[in-house]
Design a protein around this motif. Structure first.
Motif, mmCIF file in Angstrom:
data_model
loop_
_atom_site.group_PDB
_atom_site.id
_atom_site.type_symbol
_atom_site.label_atom_id
_atom_site.label_comp_id
_atom_site.label_asym_id
_atom_site.label_seq_id
_atom_site.Cartn_x
_atom_site.Cartn_y
_atom_site.Cartn_z
ATOM 1 N N ARG A 132 0.838 -1.210 0.000
ATOM 2 C CA ARG A 132 0.000 0.000 0.000
ATOM 3 C C ARG A 132 0.870 1.255 0.000
ATOM 4 N NH1 ARG A 132 -2.964 1.366 5.418
ATOM 5 N NH2 ARG A 132 -0.864 2.131 5.810
ATOM 6 N N THR A 133 1.890 1.271 0.830
ATOM 7 C CA THR A 133 2.773 2.440 0.900
ATOM 8 C C THR A 133 3.465 2.685 -0.431
ATOM 9 O OG1 THR A 133 3.162 2.127 3.270
ATOM 10 C CG2 THR A 133 4.786 3.432 2.055
ATOM 11 N N ARG A 134 3.939 1.612 -1.064
ATOM 12 C CA ARG A 134 4.634 1.763 -2.349
ATOM 13 C C ARG A 134 3.695 2.267 -3.440
ATOM 14 N NH1 ARG A 134 8.680 3.711 -4.854
ATOM 15 N NH2 ARG A 134 9.382 2.563 -6.697
ATOM 16 N N LEU A 135 2.473 1.757 -3.472
ATOM 17 C CA LEU A 135 1.520 2.208 -4.483
ATOM 18 C C LEU A 135 1.123 3.668 -4.268
ATOM 19 C CD1 LEU A 135 -0.792 -0.919 -4.863
ATOM 20 C CD2 LEU A 135 1.121 -0.206 -6.311
ATOM 21 N N GLU A 136 1.002 4.064 -3.024
ATOM 22 C CA GLU A 136 0.702 5.468 -2.742
ATOM 23 C C GLU A 136 1.851 6.362 -3.201
ATOM 24 O OE1 GLU A 136 -0.090 5.306 1.433
ATOM 25 O OE2 GLU A 136 -2.258 5.062 1.143
ATOM 26 N N GLU A 137 3.090 5.912 -3.000
ATOM 27 C CA GLU A 137 4.253 6.676 -3.467
ATOM 28 C C GLU A 137 4.243 6.782 -4.992
ATOM 29 O OE1 GLU A 137 7.374 5.368 0.116
ATOM 30 O OE2 GLU A 137 7.487 4.449 -1.877
ATOM 31 N N LEU A 138 4.034 5.671 -5.654
ATOM 32 C CA LEU A 138 4.062 5.658 -7.116
ATOM 33 C C LEU A 138 2.919 6.461 -7.722
ATOM 34 C CD1 LEU A 138 5.023 1.935 -7.882
ATOM 35 C CD2 LEU A 138 6.457 3.965 -8.167
ATOM 36 N N SER A 139 1.795 6.547 -7.005
ATOM 37 C CA SER A 139 0.646 7.274 -7.552
ATOM 38 C C SER A 139 0.987 8.742 -7.824
ATOM 39 C CB SER A 139 -0.551 7.180 -6.596
ATOM 40 O OG SER A 139 -0.341 7.949 -5.416
ATOM 41 N N HIS A 140 1.978 9.268 -7.138
ATOM 42 C CA HIS A 140 2.387 10.658 -7.351
ATOM 43 C C HIS A 140 3.364 10.790 -8.520
ATOM 44 C CE1 HIS A 140 0.646 12.332 -3.602
ATOM 45 N NE2 HIS A 140 0.868 11.119 -3.128
ATOM 46 N N GLN A 141 3.750 9.664 -9.120
ATOM 47 C CA GLN A 141 4.767 9.680 -10.176
ATOM 48 C C GLN A 141 4.266 9.028 -11.470
ATOM 49 O OE1 GLN A 141 7.699 11.130 -9.870
ATOM 50 N NE2 GLN A 141 7.668 11.576 -7.678
ATOM 51 N N MET A 142 2.965 8.941 -11.645
ATOM 52 C CA MET A 142 2.434 8.277 -12.825
ATOM 53 C C MET A 142 2.406 9.223 -14.022
ATOM 54 S SD MET A 142 2.120 5.318 -11.648
ATOM 55 C CE MET A 142 1.576 4.626 -13.216
ATOM 56 N N SER A 143 2.893 8.726 -15.138
ATOM 57 C CA SER A 143 2.856 9.459 -16.399
ATOM 58 C C SER A 143 1.890 8.750 -17.338
ATOM 59 C CB SER A 143 4.254 9.510 -17.033
ATOM 60 O OG SER A 143 5.158 10.248 -16.240
ATOM 61 N N THR A 144 0.850 9.443 -17.749
ATOM 62 C CA THR A 144 -0.161 8.868 -18.624
ATOM 63 C C THR A 144 -0.379 9.801 -19.804
ATOM 64 O OG1 THR A 144 -1.247 7.861 -16.701
ATOM 65 C CG2 THR A 144 -2.519 7.952 -18.750
ATOM 66 N N PHE A 145 -0.486 9.211 -20.994
ATOM 67 C CA PHE A 145 -0.685 9.994 -22.207
ATOM 68 C C PHE A 145 -1.813 9.370 -23.022
ATOM 69 C CE2 PHE A 145 3.652 10.456 -20.818
ATOM 70 C CZ PHE A 145 3.903 11.814 -20.938
ATOM 71 N N VAL A 146 -2.541 10.215 -23.741
ATOM 72 C CA VAL A 146 -3.693 9.770 -24.519
ATOM 73 C C VAL A 146 -3.653 10.413 -25.898
ATOM 74 C CG1 VAL A 146 -6.218 9.763 -24.657
ATOM 75 C CG2 VAL A 146 -5.101 9.460 -22.440
ATOM 76 N N ILE A 147 -4.047 9.647 -26.911
ATOM 77 C CA ILE A 147 -4.254 10.167 -28.260
ATOM 78 C C ILE A 147 -5.661 9.791 -28.694
ATOM 79 C CG2 ILE A 147 -3.494 10.184 -30.666
ATOM 80 C CD1 ILE A 147 -0.773 9.199 -29.733
ATOM 81 N N ALA A 148 -6.423 10.745 -29.188
ATOM 82 C CA ALA A 148 -7.746 10.479 -29.745
ATOM 83 C C ALA A 148 -7.651 10.518 -31.262
ATOM 84 C CB ALA A 148 -8.763 11.503 -29.245
ATOM 85 N N ASP A 149 -8.139 9.469 -31.914
ATOM 86 C CA ASP A 149 -8.097 9.422 -33.372
ATOM 87 C C ASP A 149 -9.255 10.184 -34.002
ATOM 88 O OD1 ASP A 149 -7.124 8.635 -35.884
ATOM 89 O OD2 ASP A 149 -8.451 6.903 -35.942
ATOM 90 N N ASP A 150 -10.381 10.239 -33.293
ATOM 91 C CA ASP A 150 -11.602 10.843 -33.841
ATOM 92 C C ASP A 150 -11.971 12.087 -33.031
ATOM 93 O OD1 ASP A 150 -14.017 11.472 -34.969
ATOM 94 O OD2 ASP A 150 -14.992 9.561 -34.514
#
Length: 319
Positions: free
Chosen positions: A161-179
């Motif tokens: 739980r502690t590790r996931l909470e730490e990583l949650s502040h470091q998530m990089s997410t990217f999105v591309i919409a085709d339409d």
């Protein structure tokens, strides 16, 4: 101790991975006119949604998360007798009420889980911890995959739980919409509980006159913004996949997980320029790549052909 992991249905992980790690999926309703389907990451339901439902989506159609009371009932029925300690990862609270509803449900559950466990002949307490992933789609998938890895390695649940909470502040997410036409037609919904779709639409349509272009949208640390614009979907995808590969090659990833999702058959991702090089880089550096269908919640807002990629790494400028 039996440790379980729960994700909501916006988490983009392949069904084989979910089943192999016994990851439970908190369902989300999808309203389609007079119909309501339940998204629990079932392959048949998701495939049918992309083939039959998405082309006919109306502006008022939307995802409908479970209420706190519905979430509590689901926790009671699906988790209390199967596990002793459960970590529940949700889509970011900035874009959905799922985290708040799950948190409220976890508090209420403390008052009535004992009878269910006693009836099943199970002694000892039941613990449920809800974590705001601070991300969406592929990002939530990558975070959950790391949680599953740590649990499989026998890490103490508090450490996981502690590790996931730490990583949650470091998530990089990217999105591309085709339409982008689909994004534009969706419009903006009334009410504060439509933030996920509205914020994505606002970020994509913020490029104004360049609606014939294909932007890469960054969803990092609560900020949604276009970071790259190209004249074709393939070029934007190539830039994004090359960027992800560069982060791997530089040793920037904080967890050996990378998740790619697609609004349709995810095997289409393999035909994109840059995919083969990214896959080889993952293999060479011990990073597990996960390919999944984008959740119907993502698909209903972003349209067919949209893609998402997520991994844990400190934010850097996109180039």
């Amino acid at each position: 101790m039996r440790v379980g992991l729960v994700v909501d249905a916006t988490c983009d992980l392949p069904p084989e991975f979910l089943a192999a790690h016994d990851i439970r999926v908190l369902p989300i309703g999808i309203r389609l006119g007079e119909r309501r389907i339940i998204d629990a990451r079932d392959v048949e339901t998701t495939t049918r949604f992309y083939a039959d439902d998405l082309p006919k989506v109306a502006p008022e159609d939307a995802s409908e998360p479970l209420s706190a009371a519905e979430t509590q009932r689901w926790f009671l029925e699906e988790l209390v007798t199967d596990f002793d300690y459960v970590i529940c990862l949700t889509v970011t609270r900035q874009r959905s009420p799922i985290f708040e509803n799950a948190t409220q449900a976890s508090f209420s559950l403390l008052q009535n889980y004992h009878e269910r466990r006693n009836s099943a002949g199970i002694s000892g307490p039941f613990t449920l911890r809800v974590i705001d992933s601070r991300t969406v789609f592929g990002g939530l998938g990558a975070l959950a995959a790391e949680g599953a890895r740590l649990i499989a390695e026998g890490c103490h649940p508090n450490a996981v739980r502690t590790r996931l909470e730490e990583l949650s502040h470091q998530m990089s997410t990217f999105v591309i919409a085709d339409d982008l036409g689909h994004v534009r037609r969706r419009g903006f919904q009334k009410g504060e509980r439509n933030k996920l779709g509205d914020r994505l639409r606002g970020a994509f349509l913020g490029i104004g006159s360049m609606l014939d272009m294909k932007p890469v949208l960054s969803l990092v640390q609560g900020e949604d913004k276009p970071v790259s614009v190209s004249p074709s979907y393939e070029k934007s995808a190539e830039r994004l996949l090359t960027f992800a590969m560069a982060r791997i090659e530089a040793g920037d990833l904080l967890a050996p997980q990378l998740c790619l999702s697609y609004a349709g058959d995810p095997s289409a991702l393999r035909d994109l320029p840059g995919f083969a090089a990214l896959e080889e880089s993952c293999r060479a550096h011990g990073v597990q790549m996960h390919l999944a269908m984008l959740s119907p919640t993502g698909g209903i807002n972003l349209g067919a052909g949209a893609m998402s990629i997520g991994f844990a790494a400190p934010p850097v400028p996109f180039n």
